[in-house]
Design a protein around this motif. Structure first.
Motif, PDB file in Angstrom:
ATOM      1  N   UNK A 127       0.833  -1.202   0.000  1.00  0.00           N
ATOM      2  CA  UNK A 127       0.000   0.000   0.000  1.00  0.00           C
ATOM      3  C   UNK A 127       0.869   1.255   0.000  1.00  0.00           C
ATOM      4  N   UNK A 128       1.935   1.242   0.818  1.00  0.00           N
ATOM      5  CA  UNK A 128       2.838   2.411   0.852  1.00  0.00           C
ATOM      6  C   UNK A 128       3.463   2.664  -0.517  1.00  0.00           C
ATOM      7  N   UNK A 129       3.934   1.580  -1.161  1.00  0.00           N
ATOM      8  CA  UNK A 129       4.568   1.729  -2.473  1.00  0.00           C
ATOM      9  C   UNK A 129       3.553   2.247  -3.500  1.00  0.00           C
ATOM     10  N   UNK A 130       2.332   1.695  -3.474  1.00  0.00           N
ATOM     11  CA  UNK A 130       1.298   2.144  -4.417  1.00  0.00           C
ATOM     12  C   UNK A 130       0.996   3.628  -4.227  1.00  0.00           C
ATOM     13  N   UNK A 131       0.807   4.045  -2.976  1.00  0.00           N
ATOM     14  CA  UNK A 131       0.480   5.450  -2.718  1.00  0.00           C
ATOM     15  C   UNK A 131       1.614   6.355  -3.165  1.00  0.00           C
ATOM     16  N   UNK A 133       3.889   5.787  -5.431  1.00  0.00           N
ATOM     17  CA  UNK A 133       4.221   5.798  -6.851  1.00  0.00           C
ATOM     18  C   UNK A 133       3.070   6.315  -7.714  1.00  0.00           C
ATOM     19  N   UNK A 134       1.827   6.079  -7.316  1.00  0.00           N
ATOM     20  CA  UNK A 134       0.705   6.467  -8.183  1.00  0.00           C
ATOM     21  C   UNK A 134       0.258   7.912  -7.985  1.00  0.00           C
ATOM     22  N   UNK A 136       1.323  12.022  -6.943  1.00  0.00           N
ATOM     23  CA  UNK A 136       2.359  13.030  -6.665  1.00  0.00           C
ATOM     24  C   UNK A 136       2.216  13.509  -5.230  1.00  0.00           C
ATOM     25  N   UNK A 144      -0.171  10.566 -10.666  1.00  0.00           N
ATOM     26  CA  UNK A 144       0.933  10.598 -11.619  1.00  0.00           C
ATOM     27  C   UNK A 144       0.490   9.799 -12.847  1.00  0.00           C
ATOM     28  N   UNK A 145       0.214  10.467 -13.980  1.00  0.00           N
ATOM     29  CA  UNK A 145      -0.353   9.746 -15.136  1.00  0.00           C
ATOM     30  C   UNK A 145       0.573   8.648 -15.679  1.00  0.00           C
ATOM     31  N   UNK A 146       1.873   8.885 -15.719  1.00  0.00           N
ATOM     32  CA  UNK A 146       2.808   7.877 -16.253  1.00  0.00           C
ATOM     33  C   UNK A 146       2.744   6.604 -15.412  1.00  0.00           C
ATOM     34  N   UNK A 147       2.817   6.797 -14.090  1.00  0.00           N
ATOM     35  CA  UNK A 147       2.795   5.648 -13.183  1.00  0.00           C
ATOM     36  C   UNK A 147       1.463   4.911 -13.297  1.00  0.00           C
ATOM     37  N   UNK A 151       0.896   1.138 -14.327  1.00  0.00           N
ATOM     38  CA  UNK A 151       0.221   0.296 -13.329  1.00  0.00           C
ATOM     39  C   UNK A 151      -0.896  -0.516 -13.978  1.00  0.00           C
TER      40      UNK A 151
ATOM     41  N   UNK B 112       9.283   6.588 -12.905  1.00  0.00           N
ATOM     42  CA  UNK B 112       7.864   6.715 -12.547  1.00  0.00           C
ATOM     43  C   UNK B 112       7.076   5.550 -13.148  1.00  0.00           C
ATOM     44  N   UNK B 115       7.868   2.323 -11.191  1.00  0.00           N
ATOM     45  CA  UNK B 115       7.233   2.199  -9.877  1.00  0.00           C
ATOM     46  C   UNK B 115       5.761   1.817 -10.030  1.00  0.00           C
ATOM     47  N   UNK B 116       5.120   2.288 -11.102  1.00  0.00           N
ATOM     48  CA  UNK B 116       3.741   1.870 -11.362  1.00  0.00           C
ATOM     49  C   UNK B 116       3.664   0.376 -11.629  1.00  0.00           C
ATOM     50  N   UNK B 119       4.127  -1.625  -8.481  1.00  0.00           N
ATOM     51  CA  UNK B 119       2.916  -1.586  -7.650  1.00  0.00           C
ATOM     52  C   UNK B 119       1.943  -2.683  -8.062  1.00  0.00           C
ATOM     53  N   UNK B 153       0.896  -0.412   9.039  1.00  0.00           N
ATOM     54  CA  UNK B 153       0.659   0.746   8.172  1.00  0.00           C
ATOM     55  C   UNK B 153       0.483   2.026   8.965  1.00  0.00           C
TER      56      UNK B 153
END
Lengths: 188, 183
Positions: A127-131, A133-134, A136, A144-147, A151, B112, B115-116, B119, B153
């Motif tokens: 969850x931390x990584x998703x938040x 990276x996805x 800004x 973040x549109x690229x991420x 994804x 970027x 990382x997506x 995820x 968390x």
């Protein structure tokens, strides 16, 4: 002499850095910034940001960076080795007893609690990584549109095709670079 | 899988997993459980749990333990080397010009996207790990899983302490309560 000091300092850090990740920072601050004065606080923050754009655990990145600064390449080798030495010795002993054929009863019982728990830990890290990276920023929520494109693409690909993880990550990186190129074309 | 192939696999994984911590676990799981089918889900969870009982980064512990399990002591050493060499080499080089690197737009764009992708891979791995951990003693396992997730968390309690407590709870429960009475 300075290499020996470096070795001892990272042996100490390696022995007490329980918990992984950022747990090592207070130790580095104590030993490197306060006691030895080999690093300024600003440089410690720099190591942190460097760790975010390079692979590998912060502990290894920090040991290599500080080792380089204090003693060049030999310094980096000594610092990195010292920082994983306590862990490696402990694991070699653990492995010796563990991977024999007869199961250890108390370990079997403990694992009933550890298995679901570790899944919870991995879920929390996910969850931390998703938040991170996805988005800004989280408040307000800025995507973040690229991420996000990477994804969704990888999420779908994973379920339809059996691609290796390296290919999936390479696809993600390419999508990011293509996204940047498209953005520039649109702006200009 | 030869020792050299094992070394290369961990080396590649260590070169692409950013951020440290548990990030490497789902990636290692994908390679050794799904692709090469050398470990089962349960063993993967056990090795991860054991990796948390010693100090140092979990990525290094998991690489060493997977190596030990598959190839004995030589495997353990290969796993260790393969895990630390990529960050060591990259930081040694970047040490000289890291400011230019970290602020490069194209590098950032690639990172970027990467990382997506990571995820999505991690979410998939959590789903599969959860399925395995909930196979037996469903209620007991689900409670531990959810509690650990929330504590990990939302608080900054030391992970080693969490893992130690989990082991203790499992040990006490399965020592003092008959196994068929545990929901």
């Amino acid at each position: 002499m300075i290499l020996w000091q470096l070795f001892v300092a990272f042996l100490y850090i390696g022995t007490f850095s329980y918990g992984g990740g950022y747990a090592i920072l207070p130790l580095i601050e104590e030993v490197m910034v306060t006691n030895l004065g080999w690093l300024t606080f600003q440089e410690m923050t720099d190591i942190l940001s460097l760790s975010q754009v390079t692979p590998g655990p912060i502990a290894i990145n920090a040991a290599t960076f500080i080792g380089m600064r204090v003693g060049g390449v030999p310094g980096a080798m000594i610092a990195t080795t010292a920082s994983v030495l306590p862990q490696s010795i402990a694991l070699m002993i653990l492995g010796h007893f563990l991977f024999q054929d007869r199961p250890i009863l108390f370990m079997e019982r403990a694992l009933h609690g550890l298995r679901p728990g570790v899944t919870g830990l991995v879920a929390s890290a996910t969850l931390s990584v998703c938040l991170a990276s996805l988005f800004f920023t989280l408040s307000p929520l800025v995507i973040d549109p690229f991420a996000l494109v990477a994804f969704v693409t990888v999420f779908v690909l994973q379920h339809s095709k059996k691609l290796s993880i390296f290919k999936l990550v390479a696809i993600g990186a390419s999508l990011g670079i293509v996204g940047e190129a498209v953005e520039r074309l649109l702006i200009s | 899988m030869s020792l050299w192939q094992f070394f290369l696999t961990i080396f590649k994984i260590s070169s692409i997993t950013f951020g440290g911590g548990y990030t490497i676990v789902p990636v290692v799981r994908d390679a050794f459980v799904d692709q090469y089918e050398l470990l089962d889900e349960e063993e993967m969870l056990d090795l991860t749990a054991l990796g948390q009982t010693v100090p140092g980064p979990i990525a290094v512990s998991v690489a060493l333990l997977v190596g030990y399990r598959l190839k004995g002591r030589r495997g353990a050493l290969s796993g260790l080397l393969a895990a630390i060499l990529p960050p060591f080499i990259i930081i040694s080089i970047l040490y000289f010009f890291y400011e230019a690197f970290a602020s490069n737009v194209w590098v950032r764009a690639g990172l970027r996207g990467m990382s997506g992708a990571i995820s999505a891979i991690m979410i998939n791995a959590v789903y599969r790990l959860a399925k395995v951990s909930l196979r037996k003693h469903r209620l007991f396992s689900a409670l531990l899983m959810i509690a650990t997730f929330i504590i990990s968390f939302f608080t900054s309690i030391n992970k080693a302490l969490i893992v130690f407590t989990l082991g203790l709870v499992g040990y006490l429960m399965f020592t003092f309560v008959p196994e068929d009475k545990i929901p």
